[in-house]
Write a protein that holds these residues in place. Sequence first.
Motif, short mmCIF file in Angstrom:
data_model
loop_
_atom_site.label_atom_id
_atom_site.label_comp_id
_atom_site.label_asym_id
_atom_site.label_seq_id
_atom_site.Cartn_x
_atom_site.Cartn_y
_atom_site.Cartn_z
N MET A 52 47.66 9.32 67.66
CA MET A 52 46.57 8.92 66.74
C MET A 52 45.58 10.01 66.42
SD MET A 52 46.04 5.17 68.90
CE MET A 52 45.77 3.98 67.58
N SER A 53 45.11 9.62 65.34
CA SER A 53 43.86 10.42 64.88
C SER A 53 42.85 9.47 64.61
CB SER A 53 44.53 11.13 63.56
OG SER A 53 44.69 10.14 62.55
N PHE A 54 41.45 10.16 64.92
CA PHE A 54 40.31 9.11 64.71
C PHE A 54 39.57 9.76 63.63
CE2 PHE A 54 41.56 8.97 69.16
CZ PHE A 54 41.31 7.70 69.30
N ALA A 55 38.94 8.80 62.77
CA ALA A 55 38.12 9.51 61.45
C ALA A 55 36.76 9.03 62.02
CB ALA A 55 38.83 8.76 60.36
N PHE A 60 29.61 12.53 59.96
CA PHE A 60 28.24 12.84 60.45
C PHE A 60 27.42 13.56 59.52
CE2 PHE A 60 31.33 15.83 61.76
CZ PHE A 60 30.78 17.20 61.38
N ILE A 61 26.26 13.73 59.72
CA ILE A 61 25.56 14.47 58.73
C ILE A 61 25.18 16.14 59.34
CG2 ILE A 61 22.94 14.56 57.58
CD1 ILE A 61 24.66 12.22 56.59
N ASP A 62 25.33 16.68 58.48
CA ASP A 62 25.14 18.37 59.09
C ASP A 62 24.41 19.07 57.69
OD1 ASP A 62 25.07 20.55 60.54
OD2 ASP A 62 27.06 20.66 60.45
N SER A 63 24.20 20.04 57.99
CA SER A 63 23.42 21.29 57.11
C SER A 63 24.39 22.08 56.41
CB SER A 63 22.33 21.82 57.61
OG SER A 63 21.22 20.95 58.18
N ALA A 64 24.41 22.55 55.19
CA ALA A 64 25.19 23.41 54.63
C ALA A 64 24.24 24.41 53.59
CB ALA A 64 26.25 22.81 53.79
N SER A 65 24.59 25.70 53.19
CA SER A 65 24.01 26.40 52.64
C SER A 65 24.40 26.47 51.27
CB SER A 65 23.97 27.95 53.18
OG SER A 65 23.56 28.11 54.40
N VAL A 81 19.09 25.12 51.80
CA VAL A 81 19.91 24.39 52.94
C VAL A 81 19.66 22.80 52.34
CG1 VAL A 81 20.15 24.16 55.22
CG2 VAL A 81 19.50 26.24 54.40
N ILE A 82 20.78 22.30 52.48
CA ILE A 82 20.79 20.55 52.08
C ILE A 82 21.47 20.24 53.29
CG2 ILE A 82 20.34 20.87 49.80
CD1 ILE A 82 23.46 20.31 49.12
N LYS A 83 21.30 18.72 53.26
CA LYS A 83 22.32 17.94 54.17
C LYS A 83 23.24 17.60 53.36
CE LYS A 83 18.24 16.35 57.00
NZ LYS A 83 18.35 17.20 58.22
N VAL A 84 24.48 17.41 53.95
CA VAL A 84 25.61 17.02 53.65
C VAL A 84 26.20 15.89 54.62
CG1 VAL A 84 26.12 19.03 52.22
CG2 VAL A 84 26.89 19.05 54.73
N GLU A 85 27.04 15.01 54.12
CA GLU A 85 27.68 13.95 54.91
C GLU A 85 29.16 14.72 55.41
OE1 GLU A 85 29.01 9.68 55.38
OE2 GLU A 85 27.95 10.26 53.72
N VAL A 86 29.41 15.07 56.31
CA VAL A 86 30.90 15.44 56.58
C VAL A 86 31.48 14.27 57.03
CG1 VAL A 86 32.20 17.11 58.17
CG2 VAL A 86 29.88 17.73 57.31
N THR A 87 32.78 14.34 56.71
CA THR A 87 33.75 13.05 57.01
C THR A 87 35.02 13.95 57.46
OG1 THR A 87 33.12 11.84 54.95
CG2 THR A 87 35.16 11.41 56.05
#
Length: 170
Positions: free
Chosen positions: A18-21, A24-29, A159-165
């Motif tokens: 099984m894989s879990f999805a 979360f929010i992180d930062s990227a340049s 640097v901005i906030k990004v949502e990582v899925t």
Amino acid sequence: MKILKSLLVVFFASLTQMSFAGSFIDSASVVSVDKVYKQVRVEEPYQECYIKETVQNNGDGSATNEIIGGVIGGAIGNKLGKGDGNDIMTLAGILMGASIANDAEKAAGNGKQTIVSQEVCEKKVRQKIEKRLSHYKVTVDYNGSEVSFSSKRRPYDDVIKVEVTVDGLD
């Protein structure tokens, strides 16, 4: 007991598959921000004016002479017609009398004509193509990988906030 062990083995084996999805929010340049344009057809109203010259015959500007000529011509035509031809002769007399009166009025003006100039304006619409900003193509560096996405807003920070899925592969 043997069935219970088999069920536990199958359960643990399926858990490892099984894989879990999640996200979360992180930062990227921010690496680059490019404007993306689209072409839009726009209708633009405008007014076009020009001078129009018309020829005007010199006369009194009244239809009185033609009406009187038509009445007199109709009376004469009515007297000349007999039987079924009476109506036709009356109509012909009206038309001839009005035409003769019109010609006489023009002749009295010695055939003079005046050229009248007047400004004429027309409302028109022209179509043109405009280049308008559609969106921004934002490229960021997230953990050593460059990722691009579209945004309606331009990021102004480095640097901005990004949502990582995170989603597992099947």
